[in-house]
Scaffold this motif. Structure first.
Motif, PDB file in Angstrom:
ATOM      1  N   VAL A 133      30.920  -3.470  81.508  1.00 52.52           N
ATOM      2  CA  VAL A 133      29.403  -4.571  81.852  1.00 52.52           C
ATOM      3  C   VAL A 133      29.792  -5.951  81.758  1.00 52.52           C
ATOM      4  O   VAL A 133      28.609  -6.363  81.712  1.00 52.52           O
ATOM      5  N   VAL A 158      25.622  -8.737  76.510  1.00 51.17           N
ATOM      6  CA  VAL A 158      25.302  -6.947  77.399  1.00 51.17           C
ATOM      7  C   VAL A 158      26.464  -6.090  76.309  1.00 51.17           C
ATOM      8  O   VAL A 158      26.561  -4.808  77.007  1.00 51.17           O
ATOM      9  N   THR A 169      29.365  -9.343  82.448  1.00 54.58           N
ATOM     10  CA  THR A 169      29.422 -10.108  83.622  1.00 54.58           C
ATOM     11  C   THR A 169      29.960 -11.561  83.929  1.00 54.58           C
ATOM     12  O   THR A 169      29.173 -12.406  84.841  1.00 54.58           O
TER      13      THR A 169
END
Length: 395
Positions: free
Chosen positions: A325, A303, A327
């Motif tokens: 961002v 990401v 995850t």
């Protein structure tokens, strides 16, 4: 006391002094040591499972170190804030800082189940020759979001009669002519009836007066078209929602009555498509990652959390560019493959993944019935009302 006893007592005091936390220079009174502060404020995400996931809410948990862990209203008011990150017509993303997970979850549950909206509840079918059963057709109509302010309408109980203050009536009449192809019937065929129902009740009483006027299901004494708040027809959010596919000769004629409700009664009244939150990610580099290892670390993250910066002399170094961002896929903390030269050793960890316990990334996606920024403010008002009721009951 003998000399041996005196010597033992002095040794005992020396050992006690050696292991006493009060004499550590890096742990001043009234402050937690770094490892305890990390456990209190962060969740450490290891490769197998997260650590320190619980919240320490006992006020005297750190009393021996001079730290007050009690929850105080003034501290909450000073620390709590909301930062809006992104807002569009459909969704909103914001950070809730200085709050507990229980309160964040309370907002989520209120958004899903307790915010009122308008949705189709009763469907009066006059004719349905399509392949869709009446029950399925009524269910599909109920799930269409209606863009109208629910504050303009009253709640309708079982004993209430439909009127212009608690009911919105829609007409739906579509026919596929014989000899033509199939047609796709969409939500733009729902037409608002500001003066109430146009369907006439059947006169089942044989002694009824034949000269009497026909009685409709829901006739408004004062039409909704006279309301200044409803200058625009209350229509569904999207005009291209597929309701049915009609073949040649098939027809659907019905009326749909929309009333006010909440999501805990049925999901069709829920104003959000999704309402969820997650703790803010924190990515920490445990040591300097330079050269080829920096490129490897950047390529591992799917990401784009890491980036490469130039530090001069042709050297480059990995940096944490966008931890938000993350995850938690854990690709960056998986063990390195064993090299041919050191088959019995693995590389040292380069990255530590953490989560901030008191900062939540909240995302609300509206169905379109209400603006996303209005959803959160209304949820705050509902939670405030709950707190006031509790205070009244306690007092």
């Amino acid at each position: 006391m003998t000399d041996d006893e005196v010597k033992l007592e002095e040794e005992r005091k020396e050992k006690k002094k050696e292991f006493s936390i009060w004499d550590l220079p890096d742990v001043p009174m009234g402050k937690l040591p770094p490892h305890l502060e990390l456990q209190r404020t962060r969740v450490v995400c290891n490769i197998d499972a997260p650590l320190h996931t619980d919240n320490i809410i006992y006020s005297g948990a750190y009393a021996s170190m001079g730290v007050d862990n009690s929850l105080r209203l003034d501290n909450f008011c000073n620390n709590f804030r909301v930062e809006v990150i992104r807002i569009t017509e459909e969704d909103i993303e914001f950070d809730m800082i200085g709050i507990d997970a229980a309160i964040a979850n309370a907002f989520r549950r209120i958004l899903i189940a307790e915010l009122p909206t308008m949705a189709i509840e009763k469907v009066l079918i006059a004719n349905n020759t399509s392949v869709i059963q009446d029950e399925v057709l009524a269910h599909r109509l109920g799930l269409i979001p209606i863009k109208v302010d629910p504050k303009l309408f009253d709640d309708m109980s079982e004993n209430d009669q439909p009127n212009e203050k608690n009911t919105i009536v829609f007409k739906f009449h579509v026919r596929c002519e014989r000899g033509s192809g199939r047609i796709r019937v969409k939500s733009n065929e729902l037409k608002w009836l500001p003066n109430g129902s146009e369907l006439v009740k059947e006169q089942n009483n044989a002694n009824s007066d034949p000269n009497s006027k026909p009685v409709t299901y829901t006739s408004f004494s004062c039409g909704q078209d006279s309301w200044p708040e409803l200058t625009k027809s209350p229509i569904c959010v999207e005009d291209d929602i597929l309701i049915a596919v009609l073949g040649p000769g098939q027809e659907i004629e019905l009326e749909a009555h929309a009333v006010k409700g909440v999501g805990r009664t049925h999901a069709k009244w829920s104003p959000v498509a999704t309402a969820w939150y997650r703790m803010l990610p924190e990515v920490v580099l445990l040591k300097e990652v330079e050269g080829e290892m920096a490129d490897i670390l950047k390529a591992k993250c799917p990401v784009g959390v890491f980036d490469i910066e130039d530090i001069g002399n042709g050297k480059k170094r990995a940096t944490v560019a966008n931890p938000r961002v993350c995850t938690l896929c854990r690709e960056c903390i998986r063990e390195e493959e064993k090299s041919d030269k050191k088959s019995d050793e693995t590389s040292e960890p380069l990255v530590e993944l953490r989560r901030v316990k008191d900062r939540f990334i909240f995302t609300i996606e509206s169905t379109g019935a209400l603006p996303p920024e209005m959803l959160f403010t209304e949820a705050v008002k509902i939670l405030e009302g709950k707190c006031e009721r509790v205070i009244q009951e306690l007092s």
